[in-house]
Design a protein around this motif. Structure first.
Motif, PDB file in Angstrom:
ATOM      1  N   TYR A  78      36.404  28.985  38.092  1.00 16.35           N
ATOM      2  CA  TYR A  78      36.922  28.274  39.262  1.00 16.35           C
ATOM      3  C   TYR A  78      35.984  27.157  39.703  1.00 16.35           C
ATOM      4  O   TYR A  78      36.432  26.166  40.287  1.00 16.35           O
ATOM      5  N   THR A  79      34.686  27.296  39.434  1.00 18.35           N
ATOM      6  CA  THR A  79      33.709  26.263  39.814  1.00 18.35           C
ATOM      7  C   THR A  79      33.308  25.410  38.611  1.00 18.35           C
ATOM      8  O   THR A  79      32.218  24.842  38.587  1.00 18.35           O
ATOM      9  N   ASN A  80      34.180  25.322  37.613  1.00 19.75           N
ATOM     10  CA  ASN A  80      33.912  24.513  36.418  1.00 19.75           C
ATOM     11  C   ASN A  80      32.605  24.921  35.731  1.00 19.75           C
ATOM     12  O   ASN A  80      31.797  24.081  35.318  1.00 19.75           O
ATOM     13  N   ALA A  91      30.052  34.228  44.135  1.00 12.14           N
ATOM     14  CA  ALA A  91      29.571  34.437  42.769  1.00 12.14           C
ATOM     15  C   ALA A  91      30.732  34.777  41.835  1.00 12.14           C
ATOM     16  O   ALA A  91      30.747  34.346  40.670  1.00 12.14           O
ATOM     17  N   TRP A  92      31.709  35.530  42.332  1.00  8.79           N
ATOM     18  CA  TRP A  92      32.889  35.864  41.524  1.00  8.79           C
ATOM     19  C   TRP A  92      33.637  34.588  41.128  1.00  8.79           C
ATOM     20  O   TRP A  92      34.059  34.441  39.972  1.00  8.79           O
ATOM     21  N   THR A  93      33.787  33.640  42.055  1.00 10.67           N
ATOM     22  CA  THR A  93      34.482  32.393  41.721  1.00 10.67           C
ATOM     23  C   THR A  93      33.708  31.601  40.670  1.00 10.67           C
ATOM     24  O   THR A  93      34.304  30.855  39.891  1.00 10.67           O
ATOM     25  N   ALA A  94      32.381  31.755  40.662  1.00 11.04           N
ATOM     26  CA  ALA A  94      31.545  30.965  39.753  1.00 11.04           C
ATOM     27  C   ALA A  94      31.559  31.497  38.333  1.00 11.04           C
ATOM     28  O   ALA A  94      31.218  30.761  37.397  1.00 11.04           O
ATOM     29  N   VAL A  95      31.953  32.758  38.123  1.00 14.65           N
ATOM     30  CA  VAL A  95      31.896  33.349  36.784  1.00 14.65           C
ATOM     31  C   VAL A  95      33.271  33.734  36.255  1.00 14.65           C
ATOM     32  O   VAL A  95      33.428  33.994  35.063  1.00 14.65           O
ATOM     33  N   THR A  96      34.278  33.743  37.109  1.00 13.37           N
ATOM     34  CA  THR A  96      35.617  34.178  36.704  1.00 13.37           C
ATOM     35  C   THR A  96      36.434  32.992  36.214  1.00 13.37           C
ATOM     36  O   THR A  96      36.523  31.957  36.890  1.00 13.37           O
ATOM     37  N   GLU A  97      37.040  33.148  35.037  1.00  9.95           N
ATOM     38  CA  GLU A  97      37.816  32.053  34.458  1.00  9.95           C
ATOM     39  C   GLU A  97      39.180  31.920  35.129  1.00  9.95           C
ATOM     40  O   GLU A  97      39.807  32.918  35.505  1.00  9.95           O
ATOM     41  N   ARG A  98      39.616  30.682  35.280  1.00 13.80           N
ATOM     42  CA  ARG A  98      40.948  30.429  35.827  1.00 13.80           C
ATOM     43  C   ARG A  98      42.002  31.028  34.892  1.00 13.80           C
ATOM     44  O   ARG A  98      41.789  31.083  33.672  1.00 13.80           O
ATOM     45  N   ARG A 141      46.198  23.909  45.974  1.00  7.21           N
ATOM     46  CA  ARG A 141      47.066  24.664  45.065  1.00  7.21           C
ATOM     47  C   ARG A 141      46.284  25.572  44.122  1.00  7.21           C
ATOM     48  O   ARG A 141      46.730  26.674  43.811  1.00  7.21           O
ATOM     49  N   VAL A 142      45.093  25.130  43.683  1.00  6.00           N
ATOM     50  CA  VAL A 142      44.374  25.884  42.648  1.00  6.00           C
ATOM     51  C   VAL A 142      43.047  26.468  43.139  1.00  6.00           C
ATOM     52  O   VAL A 142      42.249  26.947  42.340  1.00  6.00           O
ATOM     53  N   MET A 143      42.782  26.438  44.434  1.00  4.79           N
ATOM     54  CA  MET A 143      41.500  26.951  44.935  1.00  4.79           C
ATOM     55  C   MET A 143      41.382  28.448  44.649  1.00  4.79           C
ATOM     56  O   MET A 143      42.385  29.160  44.528  1.00  4.79           O
ATOM     57  N   PRO A 144      40.146  28.946  44.510  1.00  9.55           N
ATOM     58  CA  PRO A 144      39.951  30.360  44.143  1.00  9.55           C
ATOM     59  C   PRO A 144      40.598  31.289  45.168  1.00  9.55           C
ATOM     60  O   PRO A 144      40.485  31.064  46.377  1.00  9.55           O
ATOM     61  N   PRO A 145      41.281  32.335  44.707  1.00 10.19           N
ATOM     62  CA  PRO A 145      41.944  33.254  45.637  1.00 10.19           C
ATOM     63  C   PRO A 145      40.940  34.132  46.378  1.00 10.19           C
ATOM     64  O   PRO A 145      39.899  34.498  45.837  1.00 10.19           O
ATOM     65  N   ILE A 146      41.266  34.450  47.615  1.00 10.32           N
ATOM     66  CA  ILE A 146      40.506  35.451  48.369  1.00 10.32           C
ATOM     67  C   ILE A 146      41.346  36.724  48.358  1.00 10.32           C
ATOM     68  O   ILE A 146      42.453  36.742  48.905  1.00 10.32           O
ATOM     69  N   PRO A 147      40.871  37.799  47.743  1.00 10.19           N
ATOM     70  CA  PRO A 147      41.705  38.992  47.577  1.00 10.19           C
ATOM     71  C   PRO A 147      41.882  39.752  48.888  1.00 10.19           C
ATOM     72  O   PRO A 147      41.042  39.664  49.799  1.00 10.19           O
ATOM     73  N   GLU A 148      42.977  40.480  48.974  1.00 12.14           N
ATOM     74  CA  GLU A 148      43.141  41.400  50.098  1.00 12.14           C
ATOM     75  C   GLU A 148      42.137  42.546  49.990  1.00 12.14           C
ATOM     76  O   GLU A 148      41.609  43.012  50.990  1.00 12.14           O
ATOM     77  N   LYS A 149      41.883  42.957  48.734  1.00 12.92           N
ATOM     78  CA  LYS A 149      40.926  44.033  48.493  1.00 12.92           C
ATOM     79  C   LYS A 149      40.246  43.822  47.154  1.00 12.92           C
ATOM     80  O   LYS A 149      40.829  43.240  46.229  1.00 12.92           O
TER      81      LYS A 149
END
Length: 759
Positions: free
Chosen positions: A212-214, A198-205, A31-39
């Motif tokens: 996303y990676t706490n 890297a985006w998931t590691a630095v981007t806040e939920r 439900r909360v896993m980091p999104p993969i964008p279309e673009k």
């Protein structure tokens, strides 16, 4: 209600609740896993990456070895960097350098004063940590400054994974072969995947001040620092550990009666077992165990040496034929394969011994399964070679090449083949055990637990089939640890506990009633921490904070049964010397004693060192991880596999006189060698990396700048004495097994009127 029935009900309730919680966590991760964008687009509308770029880039990464060449989110190899942390820091520095030039006319960010640096870091964190994902449009928006940095880092990576002379020295430092990714478009798409991690590691939920990676990896420049919940759950983890060991100590003191030791029989009860054709046929499994074990050691030597020479093996350009990612793949995969083969052989041997029943065509089934195992090993290894050498093509990689997931690297076709092979094993063992269960008797509970663990081993490997080629990375990690943790560390451990309990009761070392209660209690203790303890592998893989809470609490309980094993070790050793005929089982019992020692040290001490959330935040993917991995995987499961193998060999060759010298050499050399590689290399190197990570950031502890220091080279070379001693032990074990068939010394049989069952 009998104590045995209460324990069975308790075990059933525990497993039901634990797996319900584990499945609920899986739904939360989904439900909360980091999104993969279309673009990924700029503010002006320029397309930077597409979803296809990211997903195809991940397949490219998997085809070159994936987690065997560096790591993602901290999971993988240790010579190349963690690509998530490396990209994140390079991108951040590139942005800061650009601002330093434009805002301060300085050559770079490092040349600025502390005040200017602090101001730019705050600006950087506001930009990079902001979540610009638009769920409706499926886009991530970045500004032009970030685009310029992404292009710079992407160019560096595309050069690194090619044969560009400019990055030749860095490839050597990372133990990468030239032209790791031969196709230029594939290199470009792989950088899209690295950027996304890297985006998931630095981007806040959304709505939270945690990524996303706490907030992993630790990098204060981008504001990644341990969140407060890591401190809190680490404290709870320690409290759970203390409480668990205290309760276990109290239970042991109250219920364990040393004067209950049974009167030992005058002769060896297991010598009366009739060795059936299928039991004899299992000998070839143990020959393969030795062959795979020796091959694993050779590949381990190559893999370790690559850390010094990079692309060469003592001057020979070995990486052109067997690159690091391939030798490490085979080394880690063989560790599981030879240990599992020893246990599978033991299961096939012990089934008819328990029931006294040789089903029709049982020997044929044992032989067919052996052939299947050979085909799986050869076929999967060949596919991985073609994949890593980029000769297979991306369209075939998932099914026949290299999936890129550490310990489950084999292609999906070979995964299915192995799953079906385990199904055959389950049928072969089950058709022997079911008659013994139906017959009842004192050993019914132990035999039932053995059968249920056999079912679990056969079925739970199927968790590795629950992801597909493009399944989200967070969900792949979730299911992968079902295999690596639950299958190997959970149900195989229950299987081994039940087998040992059966052997010891039949040898007369333990009363059957006592053993039944003990084995059920031990299984409950194992499973109490083992099932939900799986989650400690998932703290930083795009998962919610519930994973940290449950993983920290229950992974601490994993150490508790190891203390229980430690209580029993000396007592078992003492019983092994209680009567002259027990000398026949001296070495299997000594290997079981070694299992207890490495359980406490490798799985317990070194495992708990890295399991709590806060320590793991800094340690994940450092050399303290293989410190735990080597001492637990070989020290516990490897030693146990050897001990079980020796029990089977004693039964197959009941009148053989075992030469003491090779077994003594094997036992002490394997233990001393394992201790040497742990204490002289992995522990000091891991501590050095930990200090570097805390002082400078995780990226630095994994960088070429740190890992290519002379002291690191010296520590790697210090593995040679321990590895050499360990290899001598393995060769001595191989020589012992070989001599049992080519030059056996025998004594006249002392037992007459052999029976067909020890039930």
């Amino acid at each position: 209600m009998s104590s045995t029935k209460k324990l069975w009900l308790g075990l059933a309730a525990l497993l039901a609740v634990s797996f319900a919680a584990l499945l609920w966590v899986g739904s939360e991760i989904h439900r909360v896993m980091p999104p993969i964008p279309e673009k990924v687009v700029t503010e002006s509308g320029q397309v930077v990456f597409t979803k296809d770029d990211i997903q195809t880039g991940r397949v490219v990464w998997q085809s070159i070895g994936g987690q065997q060449l560096g790591s993602i989110w901290g999971h993988g190899g240790y010579v190349a960097p963690d690509w998530t942390a490396d990209w994140l820091h390079r991108e951040a520095v590139a942005i800061l350098d650009g601002w330093a030039r434009s805002d301060y006319s300085a050559p770079d960010y490092a040349s600025l004063g502390k005040a200017e640096q602090a101001a730019l870091e705050i600006r950087l964190q506001e930009m990079m940590r902001a979540n610009t994902f638009n769920e409706a449009a499926g886009t991530i928006t970045i500004d032009d400054d970030r685009l310029l940095a992404i292009n710079n880092v992407s160019a560096h990576y595309q050069s690194l994974f090619s044969n560009d002379p400019a990055t030749k020295s860095l490839r050597e430092a990372y133990a990468m072969k030239d032209a790791t990714v031969a196709d230029a478009d594939h290199r470009r798409m792989m950088t899209a995947f690295y950027w996304w991690t890297a985006w998931t590691a630095v981007t806040e939920r959304p709505g939270k001040e945690i990524t996303y990676t706490n907030n992993w990896p630790y990098d204060p420049v981008v504001g990644n620092e341990p969140p407060s919940n890591l401190f809190m759950w680490t404290v709870f983890s320690v409290l759970f550990l203390i409480a668990g060991i205290s309760l276990l100590g109290w239970h042991y003191a109250v219920n364990h009666e040393r004067d209950e030791d049974p009167k030992l029989p005058l002769t060896d009860p297991l010598a009366q077992v009739k060795v059936t054709p299928s039991m004899k046929a299992t000998a070839k499994y143990f020959w393969i165990v030795i062959a795979l074990f020796l091959t694993q050691i050779l590949l381990g030597a190559m893999t370790a040496h690559y850390q010094v020479e990079g692309q060469d093996f003592y001057g020979f350009a070995l990486s052109e034929i067997l690159p690091y990612s391939l030798t490490r793949t085979w080394h880690t995969q063989l560790a599981v394969l030879w240990i599992a083969t020893a246990w599978l052989g033991m299961g096939l041997y012990i089934g008819p011994a328990i029931s006294g029943h040789e089903p029709k065509y049982q020997a044929l089934g044992v032989n067919v399964l052996w052939v299947c195992l050979i085909i799986i090993v050869v076929g999967s290894f060949a596919g991985q070679w073609f994949a890593v050498m980029q000769k297979l093509g991306l369209e075939n990689n998932f099914w026949f090449g290299h999936q890129g997931w550490e310990y489950v690297d084999l292609g999906r076709f070979w995964q299915w083949f192995l799953f079906l092979g385990l199904g055959i094993w389950l049928v072969l063992v089950g058709r022997c055990l079911v008659p013994a269960i139906r017959a009842g008797g004192e050993s019914k509970s132990i035999t039932t637990l053995l059968f249920l663990s056999t079912v679990a081993i056969g079925l739970f490997y199927g968790a590795g089939l629950l992801w597909n080629e493009h399944t989200h990375l967070s969900m792949v990690e979730y299911w992968r640890w079902w295999v690596v943790h639950l299958w190997v560390e959970g149900f195989f451990e229950v299987f081994a506990t039940a087998v040992i309990a059966f052997l010891f009761t039949k040898l007369g070392l333990i009363k059957t009633k006592t053993a039944t209660v003990a084995v059920l209690f031990a299984t409950i203790v194992f499973m109490a921490g083992g099932v939900l303890g799986t989650l400690h592998h998932l703290y930083f893989t795009g998962t919610p904070t519930a994973v940290i809470a449950l993983g920290a609490s229950f992974s601490a309980l994993e150490v508790v049964p190891l203390a229980y094993v430690g209580f029993e070790a000396y007592h078992t050793y003492k019983l092994g010397k209680a009567t002259p005929w027990m000398q026949r089982y001296k070495w299997p019992i000594l290997f079981f004693t070694a299992v207890a020692f490495w359980n406490l040290v490798g799985a317990g001490l070194f495992g708990f060192l890295i399991n709590p959330p806060l320590p793991l935040y800094y340690m994940q993917g450092l050399n303290l991880t293989p410190l735990h991995g080597h001492t637990a995987l070989f020290g516990v499961y490897g030693m146990l596999g050897i001990g079980l193998m020796l029990f089977c060999l004693r039964g197959m060759k009941p009148n053989a006189i075992w030469p003491e010298a090779p077994l003594r050499t094997a036992f002490w050399a394997l233990n001393i060698g394992l201790a040497g590689m742990a204490l002289f290399t992995l522990l000091p190197l891991g501590i050095m990396q930990l200090v570097a990570a805390i002082e400078n950031g995780y990226w630095y502890a994994r960088s070429a700048e740190f890992m290519q220091q002379p002291i690191v080279d010296m520590l790697v070379w210090m593995r040679v004495p321990g590895d050499t001693i360990f290899s001598v032990g393995a060769l001595a074990l191989a020589w012992f097994v070989l001599r049992l068939w080519i030059a056996p010394r025998t004594q006249p049989a002392k037992v007459e009127g052999a029976t067909e069952s020890v039930r």
